[in-house]
Design an enzyme around this catalytic site. Structure first.
Site, PDB file in Angstrom:
ATOM      1  N   ARG A  96      20.819   1.907  17.201  1.00  0.00           N
ATOM      2  CA  ARG A  96      22.042   2.434  16.649  1.00  0.00           C
ATOM      3  C   ARG A  96      22.418   3.860  17.319  1.00  0.00           C
ATOM      4  O   ARG A  96      21.326   4.529  17.765  1.00  0.00           O
ATOM      5  CB  ARG A  96      21.699   2.828  15.011  1.00  0.00           C
ATOM      6  CG  ARG A  96      22.979   3.634  14.653  1.00  0.00           C
ATOM      7  CD  ARG A  96      22.655   3.774  13.124  1.00  0.00           C
ATOM      8  NE  ARG A  96      22.044   4.982  12.975  1.00  0.00           N
ATOM      9  CZ  ARG A  96      21.753   5.730  11.596  1.00  0.00           C
ATOM     10  NH1 ARG A  96      21.876   5.007  10.462  1.00  0.00           N
ATOM     11  NH2 ARG A  96      21.154   6.819  11.456  1.00  0.00           N
TER      12      ARG A  96
ATOM     13  N   ASN B 287      23.166   3.420   2.034  1.00  0.00           N
ATOM     14  CA  ASN B 287      22.826   4.770   1.614  1.00  0.00           C
ATOM     15  C   ASN B 287      24.139   5.622   1.872  1.00  0.00           C
ATOM     16  O   ASN B 287      24.558   6.342   0.895  1.00  0.00           O
ATOM     17  CB  ASN B 287      22.086   5.377   2.633  1.00  0.00           C
ATOM     18  CG  ASN B 287      20.603   4.567   2.791  1.00  0.00           C
ATOM     19  OD1 ASN B 287      20.455   3.952   1.883  1.00  0.00           O
ATOM     20  ND2 ASN B 287      19.916   4.906   3.873  1.00  0.00           N
ATOM     21  N   ASP B 288      25.159   5.577   2.881  1.00  0.00           N
ATOM     22  CA  ASP B 288      26.319   6.056   3.073  1.00  0.00           C
ATOM     23  C   ASP B 288      27.245   5.534   2.244  1.00  0.00           C
ATOM     24  O   ASP B 288      28.123   5.979   1.521  1.00  0.00           O
ATOM     25  CB  ASP B 288      26.685   6.064   4.330  1.00  0.00           C
ATOM     26  CG  ASP B 288      25.832   7.440   5.098  1.00  0.00           C
ATOM     27  OD1 ASP B 288      26.037   8.486   4.630  1.00  0.00           O
ATOM     28  OD2 ASP B 288      25.305   7.098   5.917  1.00  0.00           O
TER      29      ASP B 288
ATOM     30  N   GLU C 289      29.851   1.190   6.237  1.00  0.00           N
ATOM     31  CA  GLU C 289      29.184   2.387   5.407  1.00  0.00           C
ATOM     32  C   GLU C 289      30.362   3.257   4.932  1.00  0.00           C
ATOM     33  O   GLU C 289      29.959   4.267   4.264  1.00  0.00           O
ATOM     34  CB  GLU C 289      27.929   2.903   5.949  1.00  0.00           C
ATOM     35  CG  GLU C 289      28.196   3.470   7.467  1.00  0.00           C
ATOM     36  CD  GLU C 289      26.927   4.242   7.959  1.00  0.00           C
ATOM     37  OE1 GLU C 289      25.898   4.307   7.427  1.00  0.00           O
ATOM     38  OE2 GLU C 289      27.036   4.526   9.108  1.00  0.00           O
TER      39      GLU C 289
ATOM     40  N   ARG D 235      25.183  12.780  -0.753  1.00  0.00           N
ATOM     41  CA  ARG D 235      23.779  12.293  -0.561  1.00  0.00           C
ATOM     42  C   ARG D 235      22.702  13.492  -0.855  1.00  0.00           C
ATOM     43  O   ARG D 235      21.613  13.075  -1.309  1.00  0.00           O
ATOM     44  CB  ARG D 235      23.485  11.669   0.929  1.00  0.00           C
ATOM     45  CG  ARG D 235      23.102  10.204   1.159  1.00  0.00           C
ATOM     46  CD  ARG D 235      23.234  10.026   2.322  1.00  0.00           C
ATOM     47  NE  ARG D 235      21.842   9.549   3.039  1.00  0.00           N
ATOM     48  CZ  ARG D 235      21.767   8.802   4.107  1.00  0.00           C
ATOM     49  NH1 ARG D 235      22.944   8.467   4.776  1.00  0.00           N
ATOM     50  NH2 ARG D 235      20.758   8.556   4.661  1.00  0.00           N
TER      51      ARG D 235
ATOM     52  N   HIS E 122       9.255  17.784   5.439  1.00  0.00           N
ATOM     53  CA  HIS E 122       8.271  17.533   6.675  1.00  0.00           C
ATOM     54  C   HIS E 122       7.297  16.753   6.114  1.00  0.00           C
ATOM     55  O   HIS E 122       6.696  15.730   6.752  1.00  0.00           O
ATOM     56  CB  HIS E 122       7.988  18.546   7.469  1.00  0.00           C
ATOM     57  CG  HIS E 122       8.792  19.184   8.424  1.00  0.00           C
ATOM     58  ND1 HIS E 122       8.721  20.231   9.186  1.00  0.00           N
ATOM     59  CD2 HIS E 122       9.994  18.443   8.854  1.00  0.00           C
ATOM     60  CE1 HIS E 122       9.914  20.459   9.675  1.00  0.00           C
ATOM     61  NE2 HIS E 122      10.749  19.397   9.798  1.00  0.00           N
TER      62      HIS E 122
ATOM     63  N   CYS F  63      21.082  -2.809   6.092  1.00  0.00           N
ATOM     64  CA  CYS F  63      19.952  -1.918   6.534  1.00  0.00           C
ATOM     65  C   CYS F  63      19.878  -0.809   5.750  1.00  0.00           C
ATOM     66  O   CYS F  63      18.945   0.093   6.214  1.00  0.00           O
ATOM     67  CB  CYS F  63      20.173  -1.563   7.906  1.00  0.00           C
ATOM     68  SG  CYS F  63      21.528  -0.728   8.277  1.00  0.00           S
TER      69      CYS F  63
ATOM     70  N   ARG G 172      16.836   4.153  14.325  1.00  0.00           N
ATOM     71  CA  ARG G 172      17.629   5.328  14.464  1.00  0.00           C
ATOM     72  C   ARG G 172      17.232   6.165  15.673  1.00  0.00           C
ATOM     73  O   ARG G 172      16.302   6.550  16.057  1.00  0.00           O
ATOM     74  CB  ARG G 172      17.352   6.058  13.198  1.00  0.00           C
ATOM     75  CG  ARG G 172      17.822   5.448  11.870  1.00  0.00           C
ATOM     76  CD  ARG G 172      17.256   6.348  10.569  1.00  0.00           C
ATOM     77  NE  ARG G 172      18.260   5.796   9.377  1.00  0.00           N
ATOM     78  CZ  ARG G 172      17.527   5.065   8.285  1.00  0.00           C
ATOM     79  NH1 ARG G 172      16.221   4.759   8.591  1.00  0.00           N
ATOM     80  NH2 ARG G 172      18.287   4.804   7.168  1.00  0.00           N
TER      81      ARG G 172
HETATM   82  C1  PEP Z   1      22.936   3.853   5.668  1.00  0.00           C
HETATM   83  O1  PEP Z   1      23.585   4.837   5.641  1.00  0.00           O
HETATM   84  O2  PEP Z   1      22.624   3.055   4.651  1.00  0.00           O
HETATM   85  C2  PEP Z   1      21.909   3.956   6.749  1.00  0.00           C
HETATM   86  C3  PEP Z   1      21.181   2.770   6.971  1.00  0.00           C
HETATM   87  O3  PEP Z   1      22.043   4.813   7.688  1.00  0.00           O
HETATM   88  P1  PEP Z   1      21.574   6.343   7.484  1.00  0.00           P
HETATM   89  O4  PEP Z   1      20.484   6.264   6.180  1.00  0.00           O
HETATM   90  O5  PEP Z   1      20.505   6.605   8.689  1.00  0.00           O
HETATM   91  O6  PEP Z   1      22.619   7.252   7.331  1.00  0.00           O
HETATM   92 MG    MG Z   2      24.162   5.798   7.203  1.00  0.00          MG
END
Ligand code: PEP
Ligand code: MG
Length: 580
Positions: free
Chosen positions: A339, A463-464, A440, A474, A196, A511, A303
């Site tokens: 999203r 990221n995913d 992703e 992750r 947090h 993104c 998000r």
């Molecule tokens: C991603 O996975 O790159 C993404 C932008 O979504 P999140 O980080 O919310 O999973």
């Molecule tokens: Mg993602």
């Protein structure tokens, strides 16, 4: 005096120089006392008074929150207030007092340990932050019981201006009390990037480092520190030459940021005349201001998971609609890409109303669109609200975690049904609402051509994509070392997606975090990316790189990295590319 250097994880960028003020939030020392039978009722009453005082303190903090405070701070305090209504924290210690015939402090400690051990067994980053919440609330009651509560007025008002705050942990309520003092930086012994404190520090724009283990052993009140949150480094008692070096870097940073603001109106056009669409990722209310300050062309990722978190039931259609209307109003004419819900795996709601069953590998389980298609009661109110909001301004809808075309067909089927329902009721919506998908999952990237033919736009979630391409959870720091955006397999998936978009005239954005990492901007431009969605605070830095780049020259060099022999070679090629 010798200089000591400590390493943590930088979670909110920037450099600070200043004296330190220590806030110790360790669990207060508690000792067990056995009580006479006739003392027990009195002890229960003492406990109840402490709980009620804790509630009053938190309510008073909440009622004095300035109106421009980020919404998530208020919701953390509300969560703590709710915990003060929970029988696990208010009834169970009373039972323990009666059964063990012990003092209230000890009963609370026993119950705290029991609750925390349950969280400890859960291997989930979000739930671990729930454990911190238990501690914040328990400590508040303990301090009242021990009559050593840290009251707001104990910290002289101006005392913290310019100070670096060192704490073993910092509760949201403390952060609220400090947000309008001119805190130079936060350095925290515990926590990780998803804690947090890290979330709050980022939204308040204060340089911060977490996970600075044993800092309290090496740092003393009023020590002079340099905090380099870009690198996660703290220098204790720095030398004059270190101070001179970092003061210069601070000045350079201030000048650089001031110069960047002048780029707000400038078009993001490269030296060879290619226009790049720079959009913003948003989540908190505070981000809206920054979107405007940096002149983002749109929001490429909003998000919406926060709407589902820390509550007992799923949000209603009306709650969704009110939230989207508020965001659209704040953004004005700027188009919003919303999203749909991405709960599951590390993003859980904190309760289980979404009925996500236990899964040995949650990241590969019922998450995002998979969960939405299985639980229409969670998904349909959101879709109806999105359609209704689309009548009010420029809005696009984006689906996370797609892995096959069948999912897209099912979404369109549900959307058509809702549109018919709205038509029947005469409720307006945008009949041309654009629907895009996140790429992703490697399967979606490999078949990006199929998705490009049925969707209005694609957005690469690195990221995913990296998590799934490299098979690294992750949230598991044991395998974080494999997170490598330069790995040719990752770059090839990105390149395939961009090419599929070009082939079918479907816009492709990115993104994920690497879109906002200046180190990779030229590489992505060279691979053909023309739309970036990044945290608004970094947007102008990315624009600056775009303006200075000759994309035609970058392309052949970027393609070479797709065939790099190993990571050293890939890094060498990237350095060449960045020096062009
Ligand atoms: C991603 O996975 O790159 C993404 C932008 O979504 P999140 O980080 O919310 O999973
Ligand atoms: Mg993602």
């Amino acid at each position: 005096m010798t200089t000591i250097s400590l390493q943590g994880v930088g979670v909110s960028r920037g450099i600070a120089i200043g004296k330190v003020h220590i806030i110790e939030r360790n669990q207060p020392e508690t000792i067990e006392y056995l009580l006479e039978e006739n003392m027990l009722q009195q002890e229960v009453a003492r406990f109840k008074v402490a709980v009620s005082l804790a509630r009053q303190q938190l309510r008073s903090v909440r009622d004095h929150i300035p109106p421009d405070t980020p919404g998530n701070i208020t919701s953390f305090i509300d969560t703590h207030l709710l915990m003060l209504e929970d029988s696990a924290l208010i009834q169970e210690p009373i039972n323990i007092i009666m059964e063990r015939k012990c003092n209230a402090e000890w009963a609370l400690k026993v119950q705290r340990d029991a609750l925390v051990s349950v969280f400890d067994e859960m291997d989930d980053a979000y739930l671990r932050t729930r454990k911190d919440d238990v501690d914040h609330v328990v400590n508040r009651i303990q301090r009242i019981l021990l009559d050593q509560g840290l009251k707001p007025h104990e910290i002289p008002d101006t005392r913290l201006d310019g100070y670096i705050i060192l704490a073993d942990d910092l509760s949201p309520a403390d952060t609220v009390m400090m947000q309008h003092k001119k805190i130079a930086a936060f350095i925290i012994e515990h926590g990780g990037p998803t804690s947090h404190t890290a979330i709050l520090a980022r939204s308040l724009g204060i340089p911060s480092i977490v996970g600075l283990r044993r800092a309290l052993r090496f740092i003393h009140e009023e020590d002079l520190l340099i905090v380099d949150a870009n690198k996660g480094v703290v220098l204790v008692n720095p030398t004059e030459s270190m101070l001179a070096f970092y003061r210069q870097r601070q000045l350079d940073h201030i000048r650089y940021q001031a110069a960047l603001i002048s780029l707000r109106e400038a078009p993001a056009i490269s030296r060879d005349g290619i226009e790049i669409n720079l959009q913003a990722n948003i989540e908190l209310e505070k981000d809206f201001e920054t979107v405007d300050k940096v002149g983002a062309r749109g929001v490429g990722l909003y998000r919406t998971e926060h709407l589902y978190m820390n509550r007992e039931t799923a949000p209603s259609e009306e709650e969704h609609y009110q939230d989207y209307s508020r965001v659209m109003k704040a953004l004005g004419d700027i188009p919003l890409t919303l999203r749909t819900m991405d709960l599951g795996a590390d993003k859980t709601s904190g309760t289980n109303y979404e009925h996500i069953p236990f899964a040995a590998n949650p990241a590969l389980g019922l998450r995002a669109i998979r969960l939405c298609l299985k639980e229409p009661a969670l998904f349909e109110p959101q879709l109806r609200a999105i359609l209704r909001a689309s009548a009010k301004g420029p809005l696009r809808m984006m689906i996370p975690m797609l892995s096959n075309i069948q999912e897209v067909k099912e979404i369109f089927f549900i959307l058509d049904g809702i549109k018919r329902e709205l038509d029947e009721k005469g409720i307006p919506y945008d009949p041309d609402l654009k629907v895009g998908g996140m790429i992703e999952v490697p399967a979606a990237a490999i078949c990006a051509d199929k998705f490009a033919q049925v969707l209005d736009f694609l957005s690469i979630g690195t990221n995913d994509l990296i998590q799934y391409a490299m098979a690294i959870d992750r949230v598991n720091d044991e395998v974080n070392y494999l997170y490598d955006p330069l790995n040719p397999s990752v770059l090839r998936l990105i390149h395939m997606t961009i090419r599929a978009g070009e082939e079918y005239g479907t816009p492709v954005a990115m993104c994920g975090e690497i879109a906002g990492d200046p180190k990779f901007t030229r590489l992505l431009l060279g691979l053909g990316l023309r739309e970036f969605s990044v945290h608004p605070a970094i947007l102008l830095e990315i624009k600056q790189i775009v303006i200075e780049s000759n994309i035609t020259k970058l392309a052949p060099e970027a393609l070479k990295i797709l065939n790099a022999r190993d990571s050293a070679h890939a890094n060498e090629l990237l350095e060449n590319l960045n020096s062009l």
